[in-house]
Structure formats: C-alpha cells, structure tokens
Scaffold this motif. Structure first.
Motif, PDB file in Angstrom:
ATOM      1  N   LEU A   5       8.759 -28.933  -3.501  1.00  0.00           N
ATOM      2  CA  LEU A   5       8.428 -27.556  -3.159  1.00  0.00           C
ATOM      3  C   LEU A   5       9.443 -26.566  -3.721  1.00  0.00           C
ATOM      4  N   THR A   6      10.685 -26.980  -3.831  1.00  0.00           N
ATOM      5  CA  THR A   6      11.700 -26.119  -4.452  1.00  0.00           C
ATOM      6  C   THR A   6      11.317 -25.806  -5.888  1.00  0.00           C
ATOM      7  N   ILE A   7      10.880 -26.831  -6.604  1.00  0.00           N
ATOM      8  CA  ILE A   7      10.462 -26.630  -7.995  1.00  0.00           C
ATOM      9  C   ILE A   7       9.174 -25.813  -8.045  1.00  0.00           C
ATOM     10  N   ALA A   8       8.262 -26.091  -7.131  1.00  0.00           N
ATOM     11  CA  ALA A   8       6.997 -25.353  -7.097  1.00  0.00           C
ATOM     12  C   ALA A   8       7.234 -23.869  -6.846  1.00  0.00           C
ATOM     13  N   GLN A   9       8.142 -23.559  -5.933  1.00  0.00           N
ATOM     14  CA  GLN A   9       8.455 -22.161  -5.638  1.00  0.00           C
ATOM     15  C   GLN A   9       9.037 -21.464  -6.856  1.00  0.00           C
ATOM     16  N   SER A  10       9.950 -22.135  -7.545  1.00  0.00           N
ATOM     17  CA  SER A  10      10.537 -21.564  -8.757  1.00  0.00           C
ATOM     18  C   SER A  10       9.482 -21.345  -9.829  1.00  0.00           C
ATOM     19  N   ARG A  11       8.584 -22.310  -9.972  1.00  0.00           N
ATOM     20  CA  ARG A  11       7.513 -22.177 -10.967  1.00  0.00           C
ATOM     21  C   ARG A  11       6.628 -20.973 -10.656  1.00  0.00           C
ATOM     22  N   SER A  12       6.271 -20.797  -9.401  1.00  0.00           N
ATOM     23  CA  SER A  12       5.394 -19.675  -9.045  1.00  0.00           C
ATOM     24  C   SER A  12       6.078 -18.335  -9.316  1.00  0.00           C
ATOM     25  N   LEU A  13       7.370 -18.254  -9.034  1.00  0.00           N
ATOM     26  CA  LEU A  13       8.108 -17.016  -9.299  1.00  0.00           C
ATOM     27  C   LEU A  13       8.188 -16.742 -10.795  1.00  0.00           C
ATOM     28  N   GLU A  14       8.465 -17.796 -11.570  1.00  0.00           N
ATOM     29  CA  GLU A  14       8.551 -17.640 -13.023  1.00  0.00           C
ATOM     30  C   GLU A  14       7.221 -17.207 -13.625  1.00  0.00           C
ATOM     31  N   GLN A  15       6.117 -17.697 -13.030  1.00  0.00           N
ATOM     32  CA  GLN A  15       4.789 -17.384 -13.551  1.00  0.00           C
ATOM     33  C   GLN A  15       4.210 -16.100 -12.963  1.00  0.00           C
TER      34      GLN A  15
ATOM     35  N   VAL B   5      -6.183 -24.232  -0.430  1.00  0.00           N
ATOM     36  CA  VAL B   5      -4.988 -24.993  -0.098  1.00  0.00           C
ATOM     37  C   VAL B   5      -4.888 -26.189  -1.035  1.00  0.00           C
ATOM     38  N   ASP B   6      -3.735 -26.302  -1.668  1.00  0.00           N
ATOM     39  CA  ASP B   6      -3.434 -27.392  -2.594  1.00  0.00           C
ATOM     40  C   ASP B   6      -2.548 -28.384  -1.842  1.00  0.00           C
ATOM     41  N   ILE B   7      -3.157 -29.460  -1.345  1.00  0.00           N
ATOM     42  CA  ILE B   7      -2.473 -30.419  -0.487  1.00  0.00           C
ATOM     43  C   ILE B   7      -1.880 -31.534  -1.346  1.00  0.00           C
ATOM     44  N   GLY B   8      -0.598 -31.812  -1.148  1.00  0.00           N
ATOM     45  CA  GLY B   8       0.111 -32.713  -2.047  1.00  0.00           C
ATOM     46  C   GLY B   8       0.351 -32.005  -3.361  1.00  0.00           C
ATOM     47  N   CYS B   9       0.782 -30.744  -3.263  1.00  0.00           N
ATOM     48  CA  CYS B   9       0.855 -29.872  -4.451  1.00  0.00           C
ATOM     49  C   CYS B   9       1.964 -30.244  -5.412  1.00  0.00           C
ATOM     50  N   GLY B  10       2.914 -31.082  -4.982  1.00  0.00           N
ATOM     51  CA  GLY B  10       3.983 -31.489  -5.883  1.00  0.00           C
ATOM     52  C   GLY B  10       4.778 -30.312  -6.408  1.00  0.00           C
ATOM     53  N   THR B  11       4.958 -30.266  -7.708  1.00  0.00           N
ATOM     54  CA  THR B  11       5.752 -29.203  -8.327  1.00  0.00           C
ATOM     55  C   THR B  11       4.940 -27.940  -8.610  1.00  0.00           C
ATOM     56  N   GLY B  12       3.734 -27.881  -8.106  1.00  0.00           N
ATOM     57  CA  GLY B  12       2.972 -26.643  -8.136  1.00  0.00           C
ATOM     58  C   GLY B  12       2.223 -26.316  -9.407  1.00  0.00           C
TER      59      GLY B  12
END
Length: 245
Positions: free
Chosen positions: A70-80, A40-47
C-alpha cells in the motif's frame, strides 16, 4: 498468509508481463464508467490496476493486507495524479465498505485465502458491500495450474537486477501449493542481497466458485478464459469470473 513485505519493492518488475490493461478493459466492458461509480480493488497490491481504474473515471478504493504494498500504491497514485483511498485489510474481513458499484479481486488474489470458509466469507462481504446490480470481477487458478504446472518446479528467473529460484511443494489440502522463493536483488553498489519469501495458495474446482456465488446471492455468473490470451481447453490455467448482485 503472504504479506509481501520486502517482496513488495520488486513486485512490479516481476509482474511486468501481466496484461493489466486487458484486465481493466474486461471490467470496463461490462461495468462502463459513469459519474460517481465506486470501484473497490481488493488485493490491490502496488496499485497498478487501481490507478488505471481511477484514470478511467471510477471513484477507486484500494484494499490490501500488506502495508508495504500500500505504501507503493499510495506513491504511485500521487505520482499519477489520481485520488485513491487505500485501506489495509484482509479481504476476508472487509469492513466499512458500502454503496460499491464494482468490486475487483485481481490476479489470483483470492487463491491466497487458506480455507474455503474464508473464500465464502470474502464473497459474502463483497456481496453485502455492493449496490443493487453491483458487479464482481475476479480470477482464480485452475486445477490444472495448481496440480500440474506448479508442482513441475523449481522455476528460475533472471534479469539485470533481480534473480530468483522458486521452489514449489504440494500442500496437504487438495489443490494447494507452497511457494518458497529465494531472491537475489542487486543494490546500488552492485552487490546482491538475498532474501526469502514463503507463500501459500489454494484453489477449488470452478463449479465450487460458481456454486458459492449463487449461495451468497449473486446471479448472471459468466466465466471467461480469454481475458488475457486464448487458452487451450485442456490446459486452462486461469478462469475469469463475472457476477452481478
């Protein structure tokens, strides 16, 4: 408490000098990846770290209080191309996490908690979420950074698209600071948009963190000052702390 709403969308450009890869290697050195290991990455910011951990092979959950982050983090995870679960929660109110093997609270996120009781509650909830021998990794500002570096403002920054003026004010509580930052961000038409962010951080003597970890139940507590770079012993700005359940 900082919510990083509009700031979320320029956060990565301002944090480009953070050695996330060194942070990930620090964690992996003591908590090697194995099949099904949950992190778990707590305070994950933009991921950024969440994605690195997922690519390394961990089963990652990202937690942050800011929906914009989290919106940016979700997009980053999908892109990666990595599958990460993201949860919008305060770290001092963690809920629904169990059977966690590794917990990370990176880049002084814990210093955004306003009271020592919130720090204690966060560490207690993390402890409860960990499996036996589960490991916690986090970092905190030193007293030197909070009491000497930060009050020596204002600070300024400028690149081709973003500029800021960062004023600091010593808080009423010991070892605390208010950050008031005015941003100027260039839009597609070339004009600069101005907006402001206010943040509050507080830290404690290193012994307060290590003693609290022991009270909560953690053991094998190790402190490092060299995860990013070597630091002068008299001018340490950040402590990196590793503890085991």
């Amino acid at each position: 408490m900082a919510m990083y709403d509009r700031f979320a969308f320029i956060y990565d450009s301002l944090m480009s000098d953070i050695a996330y890869d060194k942070y990930a290697k620090w964690v992996q050195a003591s908590a090697p990846v194995s099949s099904g290991k949950r992190l778990v990455d707590i305070g994950c910011g933009t991921g950024v770290l969440s994605v690195q951990f997922a690519k390394a092979g961990y089963d990652v959950i990202g937690v942050d209080l800011s929906e914009s982050m989290l919106t940016i983090a979700q997009s980053r995870s999908l892109e990666q191309g990595v599958d990460i679960s993201f949860i919008c929660q305060s770290m001092s109110e963690l809920d629904g996490l169990d059977e966690i093997d590794v917990a990370v609270i990176a880049i002084d996120s814990i210093n955004y908690l306003e009271t020592f009781e919130e720090v204690k509650q966060t560490l207690k909830l993390v402890f409860e979420s960990l499996t036996p021998n589960g490991q916690l990794f986090f970092d905190v500002h030193s007293l030197y950074k909070m009491d000497v570096i930060y009050p020596d403002g204002p600070f300024t920054y400028e690149d081709e698209q973003v500029a800021y003026i960062w004023h600091t004010e010593v808080g009423e509580e010991a070892h605390s600071i208010y950050h008031d930052i005015t941003f100027f961000v260039q839009d597609e038409s070339g004009y600069y948009e101005r907006f402001e962010e206010s943040h509050y951080q507080r830290t404690y003597p290193l012994e307060s963190f290590t003693d609290l970890l022991k009270q909560v139940g953690f053991s094998n507590i190790y402190v490092s000052t060299t995860v990013f770079d070597e630091q002068d012993e008299e001018e340490i700005e950040r402590y990196f702390i590793h503890a085991t359940k």
